[in-house]
Design an enzyme around this catalytic site. Structure first.
Site, PDB file in Angstrom:
ATOM      1  N   ASN A  68       0.694  -1.077  -0.010  1.00  0.00           N
ATOM      2  CA  ASN A  68      -0.037   0.182   0.084  1.00  0.00           C
ATOM      3  C   ASN A  68       0.997   1.263   0.007  1.00  0.00           C
ATOM      4  OD1 ASN A  68      -2.125   1.727   0.114  1.00  0.00           O
ATOM      5  ND2 ASN A  68      -2.597   1.152   2.124  1.00  0.00           N
ATOM      6  N   TYR A  86      -4.412   3.219  -6.429  1.00  0.00           N
ATOM      7  CA  TYR A  86      -4.441   2.362  -5.413  1.00  0.00           C
ATOM      8  C   TYR A  86      -5.440   1.227  -5.855  1.00  0.00           C
ATOM      9  CZ  TYR A  86      -6.439   0.371  -1.126  1.00  0.00           C
ATOM     10  OH  TYR A  86      -6.861  -0.615  -0.057  1.00  0.00           O
ATOM     11  N   ASP A 225      -0.656  10.108   4.253  1.00  0.00           N
ATOM     12  CA  ASP A 225      -0.193  10.045   2.999  1.00  0.00           C
ATOM     13  C   ASP A 225      -0.212  11.139   2.223  1.00  0.00           C
ATOM     14  OD1 ASP A 225      -2.923  10.582   2.448  1.00  0.00           O
ATOM     15  OD2 ASP A 225      -3.384   8.677   1.628  1.00  0.00           O
TER      16      ASP A 225
END
Length: 318
Positions: A68, A86, A225
């Protein structure tokens, strides 16, 4: 305790930062306008990560969060039609698991060409090639760890945390390919986005029952992120220095571990803590940092946010 260290480190960075600052007046107004009923509603969709029996589900979640990362390479990733980077990665892994299952030995044996096949990428020496190399490293490490330490059982790995979310985060954080600690002005600052979201994703996948009955999920921080800081910046809660904005808009690599990159993630993490504090003070004590992160992340999928470049960093942290 690791989660306390993450919060303390982020608050310290926020107090020192000069390229990313908080607009506190805007923050308070933003908190007051948040749709708390929407944020607080159950956002758990077990089907998103549920794959066959419990062992396969645990394997899938841990493998997905092992890879991830890569948002810094997503502009160059060959994406599936209509999917983000993603979801391109997640869908590739889903299809691989459906066709072949997922064992510790199989993960340990994966090569870069295997990952290119699974995730639909070309090995041409570019950013996607770099990402497939890192994916092979991360999945191989996970497979070897589970195989050696837990007799090949992903459920055994999860059980080793004793039903405690922070213990699971700490266990994952100890793996080299999950590293997410950075030096900022002489202080070591942990973030551990992927290790934290893995605990959250496992709880979701199992409907908070059995292997997903993890105590202390409400203590997880934001999963730092490059999307949530982008949302907070465009919404006016974060203020970026003009030179940083120019670098981001030019899609310049914001070097992993640089002062600017650490500030972007850590100040955003601290902002989410402040927003949760504002909501709790107003009586909305059911809202957690993880739930607010999810709402902000989904908000970032809107056209307003997609139309403006977000920061890109080539890193395995996110």
């Amino acid at each position: 305790m690791l989660l306390d260290e993450i919060r303390e480190g982020a608050a310290w960075v926020a107090a020192q930062a000069d390229q990313v600052r908080i607009d506190h007046d805007r923050l308070r107004a933003y908190a007051a306008a948040l749709p708390v009923a929407e944020i607080g509603r159950p956002d758990d969709d077990p089907g998103r990560h549920r794959h066959g029996d419990d062992e396969t589900t645990a394997a899938f979640v841990l493998a997905l969060d092992a890879v991830n990362f890569g948002s810094g390479t997503f502009p160059w990733l060959r994406k599936r039609p209509g999917m983000s980077g993603y979801w391109t990665v997640a869908t590739g892994l889903e299809e691989h698991v459906a066709a072949h299952g997922l064992s510790a030995d199989a993960l340990a044996a994966l090569t870069t060409p295997d990952c290119a096949h699974i995730f639909g990428q070309e090995l041409d020496g570019g950013p996607a090639h770099w990402l497939m190399d890192r994916f092979a490293d991360a999945l191989g490490e996970l497979g070897r760890t589970v195989g050696t330490d837990h007799d090949g059982s992903f459920l055994g790995f999860v059980a080793s945390a004793g039903g405690d979310a922070e213990a699971l985060v700490t266990r994952l954080a100890a793996l080299p390919t999950w590293a997410d600690t950075w030096d900022y002005r002489g202080r070591s600052v942990p973030v551990f986005k992927r290790a934290q979201i893995a605990a959250y994703d496992l709880a979701v996948a199992f409907g908070h029952q059995g292997p997903g009955a993890l105590a202390g999920l409400d203590r997880l921080t934001m999963f730092a992120d490059n999307l949530v800081p982008h949302v907070l910046h465009l919404d006016g809660v974060l203020r970026f220095a003009p030179e940083l904005v120019a670098r981001i808009e030019a899609v310049e690599d914001i070097t992993a571990g640089s002062a600017a990159e650490v500030e972007i993630r850590c100040v955003a993490l601290h902002v989410v803590e402040l927003l949760v504090g504002e909501l709790h003070a107003a009586g909305h004590t059911h809202v957690t940092a993880g739930a607010l992160d999810g709402w902000l992340w989904n908000r970032g999928a809107g056209p307003t946010y997609k139309a403006v470049p977000r920061h890109r960093t080539r890193t395995t942290a996110y």
